[in-house]
Scaffold this active site. Structure first.
Site, PDB file in Angstrom:
ATOM      1  N   GLU A 144      33.972 -45.939  57.162  1.00 61.21           N
ATOM      2  CA  GLU A 144      35.055 -45.408  56.332  1.00 61.21           C
ATOM      3  C   GLU A 144      34.454 -44.947  55.014  1.00 61.21           C
ATOM      4  OE1 GLU A 144      38.553 -47.882  55.792  1.00 61.21           O
ATOM      5  OE2 GLU A 144      38.742 -47.219  53.708  1.00 61.21           O
ATOM      6  N   GLU A 149      40.284 -44.364  45.437  1.00 64.63           N
ATOM      7  CA  GLU A 149      41.373 -45.314  45.630  1.00 64.63           C
ATOM      8  C   GLU A 149      41.851 -45.755  44.253  1.00 64.63           C
ATOM      9  OE1 GLU A 149      41.363 -48.039  49.343  1.00 64.63           O
ATOM     10  OE2 GLU A 149      39.291 -48.031  48.592  1.00 64.63           O
TER      11      GLU A 149
END
Length: 265
Positions: A144, A149
């Site tokens: 990933e 974020e």
């Protein structure tokens, strides 16, 4: 004659240099400028819903909808992904999780966005392996890449990370970087990934804040020699987003995206 030969050799070297230079330059291969009105372009974007019933493995509180204008809509030159406090399909919130229909091996990803700020929001710009979906499992072994974020309870703190079998957040070993950008919720910034066979680098605008090098120790540490697709979403709650609860009065909350551009060499 000797002078002519030298000139020809010089021209040849210049031509070779120009050729090599062009190979090293990034070229735009995919984009969405959001210069239209309506639902996100269905030739470029799909809606990810597979993990709704399972809270996406993080006990998240939203239901990601499909082709619902209240949650994903393009207008005024921007994509709006909106999380709403409303009961829907057994969840307390709705939102959208868009995934690109194309995937890429290496290159430069550039997303210009303004982020939500409400406590309980968890917005992300990230990548997963081509063809993979939530029901396939095997995370994080498959890899990933988190370009950006941001959680609302930690306003202005931007994270970039890479997760793999050996480097993952459950054990606190993920490869990660952090930068403070105080105006993420009021100004647009460029969130950028540069990904080669040897390194990953993340930037906010021109400032690099994350770098991770391929150690050459196999897929358990570097499962990134395959195409990845792009995701854009605003989650609510979850293992990270709800560390300080969810401020239900702060909703709706929106991530606005001015453009998505993918470059390759």
């Amino acid at each position: 004659m000797k002078r002519l030969r030298v000139s020809l050799i010089g021209l040849l070297l210049l031509a070779l240099a120009a050729c090599n230079c062009s190979k090293d330059e990034y070229k735009l291969v995919w984009q969405d400028e959001f210069d239209y009105v309506g639902l996100p372009d269905s030739t470029k974007w799909a809606y990810d819903q597979e993990g709704n019933a399972h809270g996406w493995g993080n006990n998240e509180s939203q239901f990601y909808t499909r082709a619902r204008k209240e949650n994903a809509w393009v207008e005024d030159g921007k994509l709006h992904i909106t999380a709403i406090n409303e009961a829907y399909e057994g969840k307390a919130f709705t939102s959208a999780r868009l995934m690109s229909k194309a995937d890429w091996l290496h290159g430069k990803v550039e997303v210009r966005a303004k982020l939500p700020k409400g406590v309980g929001t968890w917005s992300a710009i990230w990548m997963m392996p081509g063809g993979w979906s939530f029901n396939d499992g095997d995370w994080p072994n498959i890899g990933e890449i988190d370009i950006m974020e941001h959680v609302g309870h930690d306003l202005g703190v931007i994270h970039a990370s890479a997760h793999s079998k050996d480097y993952q957040w459950q054990t606190g070993t993920q490869q990660t970087g952090v930068i403070n950008v105080p105006d993420v919720d009021t100004q647009f910034h460029n969130y950028i990934l540069e990904w080669t066979p040897d390194t990953m680098k993340a930037f906010v605008d021109e400032q690099q804040y994350f770098a991770y090098g391929n150690e050459g120790l196999g897929v358990d540490k570097w499962p990134y020699e395959k195409p990845f697709y792009l995701l854009l979403n605003v989650a609510v709650g979850g293992a990270w987003g709800s560390v300080e609860g969810i401020d239900t009065l702060a909703f709706p909350q929106t991530m606005e995206v001015e453009y998505v551009r993918i470059y390759q060499k």
